[in-house]
Write a protein that holds these residues in place. Structure first.
Motif, PDB file in Angstrom:
ATOM      1  N   GLY A 130      59.217 -16.571 -49.165  1.00 53.97           N
ATOM      2  CA  GLY A 130      60.170 -17.664 -49.011  1.00 53.97           C
ATOM      3  C   GLY A 130      60.287 -18.214 -47.605  1.00 53.97           C
ATOM      4  O   GLY A 130      61.154 -19.053 -47.333  1.00 53.97           O
ATOM      5  N   ALA A 131      59.429 -17.764 -46.690  1.00 55.43           N
ATOM      6  CA  ALA A 131      59.560 -18.155 -45.284  1.00 55.43           C
ATOM      7  C   ALA A 131      58.855 -19.476 -44.982  1.00 55.43           C
ATOM      8  O   ALA A 131      57.833 -19.813 -45.576  1.00 55.43           O
ATOM      9  CB  ALA A 131      58.980 -17.067 -44.387  1.00 55.43           C
ATOM     10  N   ARG A 132      59.437 -20.219 -44.024  1.00 56.07           N
ATOM     11  CA  ARG A 132      58.760 -21.367 -43.427  1.00 56.07           C
ATOM     12  C   ARG A 132      58.053 -20.846 -42.180  1.00 56.07           C
ATOM     13  O   ARG A 132      58.688 -20.323 -41.270  1.00 56.07           O
ATOM     14  CB  ARG A 132      59.752 -22.470 -43.060  1.00 56.07           C
ATOM     15  CG  ARG A 132      59.092 -23.674 -42.394  1.00 56.07           C
ATOM     16  CD  ARG A 132      60.071 -24.810 -42.199  1.00 56.07           C
ATOM     17  NE  ARG A 132      60.426 -25.412 -43.480  1.00 56.07           N
ATOM     18  CZ  ARG A 132      59.693 -26.330 -44.110  1.00 56.07           C
ATOM     19  NH1 ARG A 132      58.558 -26.747 -43.568  1.00 56.07           N
ATOM     20  NH2 ARG A 132      60.083 -26.825 -45.251  1.00 56.07           N
ATOM     21  N   SER A 192      61.435 -28.534 -36.708  1.00 65.68           N
ATOM     22  CA  SER A 192      61.560 -27.672 -37.882  1.00 65.68           C
ATOM     23  C   SER A 192      62.209 -26.346 -37.513  1.00 65.68           C
ATOM     24  O   SER A 192      62.088 -25.868 -36.385  1.00 65.68           O
ATOM     25  CB  SER A 192      60.177 -27.401 -38.490  1.00 65.68           C
ATOM     26  OG  SER A 192      59.617 -28.570 -39.008  1.00 65.68           O
ATOM     27  N   ALA A 193      62.875 -25.759 -38.466  1.00 58.29           N
ATOM     28  CA  ALA A 193      63.432 -24.422 -38.297  1.00 58.29           C
ATOM     29  C   ALA A 193      62.473 -23.445 -38.971  1.00 58.29           C
ATOM     30  O   ALA A 193      62.175 -23.584 -40.156  1.00 58.29           O
ATOM     31  CB  ALA A 193      64.811 -24.341 -38.941  1.00 58.29           C
ATOM     32  N   TYR A 194      61.984 -22.485 -38.221  1.00 60.07           N
ATOM     33  CA  TYR A 194      60.984 -21.556 -38.746  1.00 60.07           C
ATOM     34  C   TYR A 194      61.584 -20.166 -38.908  1.00 60.07           C
ATOM     35  O   TYR A 194      62.444 -19.735 -38.134  1.00 60.07           O
ATOM     36  CB  TYR A 194      59.775 -21.489 -37.809  1.00 60.07           C
ATOM     37  CG  TYR A 194      59.112 -22.828 -37.593  1.00 60.07           C
ATOM     38  CD1 TYR A 194      58.401 -23.445 -38.615  1.00 60.07           C
ATOM     39  CD2 TYR A 194      59.214 -23.480 -36.373  1.00 60.07           C
ATOM     40  CE1 TYR A 194      57.799 -24.675 -38.426  1.00 60.07           C
ATOM     41  CE2 TYR A 194      58.610 -24.707 -36.173  1.00 60.07           C
ATOM     42  CZ  TYR A 194      57.908 -25.309 -37.208  1.00 60.07           C
ATOM     43  OH  TYR A 194      57.323 -26.529 -37.011  1.00 60.07           O
ATOM     44  N   PRO A 212      53.979 -23.391 -27.507  1.00 58.68           N
ATOM     45  CA  PRO A 212      54.729 -24.627 -27.780  1.00 58.68           C
ATOM     46  C   PRO A 212      56.165 -24.444 -28.259  1.00 58.68           C
ATOM     47  O   PRO A 212      56.906 -25.418 -28.354  1.00 58.68           O
ATOM     48  CB  PRO A 212      53.879 -25.322 -28.843  1.00 58.68           C
ATOM     49  CG  PRO A 212      53.073 -24.241 -29.470  1.00 58.68           C
ATOM     50  CD  PRO A 212      52.801 -23.262 -28.381  1.00 58.68           C
ATOM     51  N   VAL A 213      56.554 -23.226 -28.587  1.00 58.69           N
ATOM     52  CA  VAL A 213      57.945 -22.961 -28.957  1.00 58.69           C
ATOM     53  C   VAL A 213      58.607 -22.236 -27.782  1.00 58.69           C
ATOM     54  O   VAL A 213      58.183 -21.133 -27.410  1.00 58.69           O
ATOM     55  CB  VAL A 213      58.051 -22.101 -30.229  1.00 58.69           C
ATOM     56  CG1 VAL A 213      59.511 -21.799 -30.557  1.00 58.69           C
ATOM     57  CG2 VAL A 213      57.370 -22.795 -31.398  1.00 58.69           C
ATOM     58  N   PRO A 214      59.621 -22.809 -27.166  1.00 63.51           N
ATOM     59  CA  PRO A 214      60.262 -22.151 -26.025  1.00 63.51           C
ATOM     60  C   PRO A 214      60.987 -20.883 -26.427  1.00 63.51           C
ATOM     61  O   PRO A 214      61.451 -20.741 -27.571  1.00 63.51           O
ATOM     62  CB  PRO A 214      61.242 -23.212 -25.515  1.00 63.51           C
ATOM     63  CG  PRO A 214      61.530 -24.066 -26.708  1.00 63.51           C
ATOM     64  CD  PRO A 214      60.251 -24.100 -27.504  1.00 63.51           C
ATOM     65  N   GLY A 215      61.083 -19.951 -25.492  1.00 58.81           N
ATOM     66  CA  GLY A 215      61.757 -18.692 -25.769  1.00 58.81           C
ATOM     67  C   GLY A 215      63.191 -18.869 -26.205  1.00 58.81           C
ATOM     68  O   GLY A 215      63.715 -18.076 -26.995  1.00 58.81           O
ATOM     69  N   THR A 216      63.838 -19.921 -25.725  1.00 53.14           N
ATOM     70  CA  THR A 216      65.238 -20.163 -26.077  1.00 53.14           C
ATOM     71  C   THR A 216      65.414 -20.539 -27.544  1.00 53.14           C
ATOM     72  O   THR A 216      66.533 -20.494 -28.068  1.00 53.14           O
ATOM     73  CB  THR A 216      65.813 -21.285 -25.204  1.00 53.14           C
ATOM     74  OG1 THR A 216      64.958 -22.440 -25.298  1.00 53.14           O
ATOM     75  CG2 THR A 216      65.899 -20.845 -23.747  1.00 53.14           C
TER      76      THR A 216
END
Length: 276
Positions: A130-132, A192-194, A212-216
């Motif tokens: 069920g994960a994105r 998007s929320a992953y 490309p996804v920041p740690g924050t």
């Protein structure tokens, strides 16, 4: 202490091709597994250049003493083209990393990157349902992982890579596996929320590119996997751990994959791990 089998006239060789090959971990990891299982087979590295590949393959494939051939960069595609049969994953991706030589001399190719990744997650594997998922890197390993994810009941897979053609190939491959005309895998879009984030690229170990996804943006309810992390944590994994996220590194995938390769080299069906 593990007892080692001595080479004798019945010993068989699992040849490991690479260019370079000095960094390859397969012989170091797989030979103790053969010894523990009482299997008279030895993994041996061979430095094989692309120019030497065809002749070396033909010579070894003709020998009954060869249990199989393992391949790493840059031979995964060339080896797939020479195999007599391929597993569904190897056929879809167009690459192999392990070849089993049958008693009749036929060469059977498999690609265990994807299955190794999923099994390497251990208890965290349940988070895939069920994960994105966002995966950065759509090269050989990324494609195999994407193929495996399609069978894990994830909700969606978004892909990111510097090469648009690699993203398109991987998305088309995974959507064909998922079937029903769905856009299961697609180019990633910002915002998007992953639930799961996977690094299947060299980011973090080579060059100065930033993930490309920041740690924050990482949170405690995420699963963050980085297959590039083999010797210590990458910046991505450090950020994930600081956020309280579940994590998996390249060693998790490697250990699971080696058990699958050992089983295949020992003559077991593809997907059956040695000693499990």
């Amino acid at each position: 202490m593990t007892s080692m089998i001595n080479l004798d006239g019945a010993s068989r060789v699992y040849a490991v091709f690479g260019d370079p090959v000095a960094q390859v971990q397969t012989p170091r990891l797989i030979n103790p597994m053969f010894a523990t299982a009482g299997i008279n087979t030895f993994a041996v590295p061979f430095h094989v250049t692309p120019d030497q590949f065809g002749a070396t393959w033909d010579a070894l494939a003709a020998l009954d003493s060869i249990a199989g051939i393992g391949v790493t960069v840059p031979h995964k595609v060339a080896a797939a083209e020479r195999c007599d049969t391929l597993t569904p994953t190897a056929r879809a991706v167009g690459a192999v990393n392990s070849i089993q030589r049958g008693p009749d001399g036929r060469m059977h190719g498999a690609l265990f990157d994807g299955m190794g990744f999923v099994l390497g997650l251990g208890a965290a594997r349940v988070r895939l349902a069920g994960a994105r998922v966002l995966m950065v890197g759509a090269g050989g390993a990324g494609r195999a992982i994407a193929h495996a994810l399609a069978g894990e009941r994830i909700a969606a897979l978004e892909l990111m890579d510097l090469d648009p053609a690699s993203v398109a190939f991987t998305a088309d491959m995974v959507n064909e596996v998922a079937g029903a005309g769905t856009a299961f895998a697609a180019v990633a879009h910002s915002g998007s929320a992953y639930d799961v984030i996977i690094n299947a690229s060299p980011i973090g170990i080579k060059g100065d590119a930033r993930f490309p996804v920041p740690g924050t943006a990482l949170t405690a309810d995420m699963l963050v996997a980085d297959i590039a992390a083999l010797q210590g944590d990458t910046a991505l994994l450090r950020d994930a751990k600081a956020a309280g996220a579940a994590t998996s590194d390249g060693n998790d995938m490697l250990q699971a994959q080696i058990a699958l390769i050992a089983g295949f080299a020992a003559g077991l069906p593809a997907g059956e791990a040695l000693g499990r």
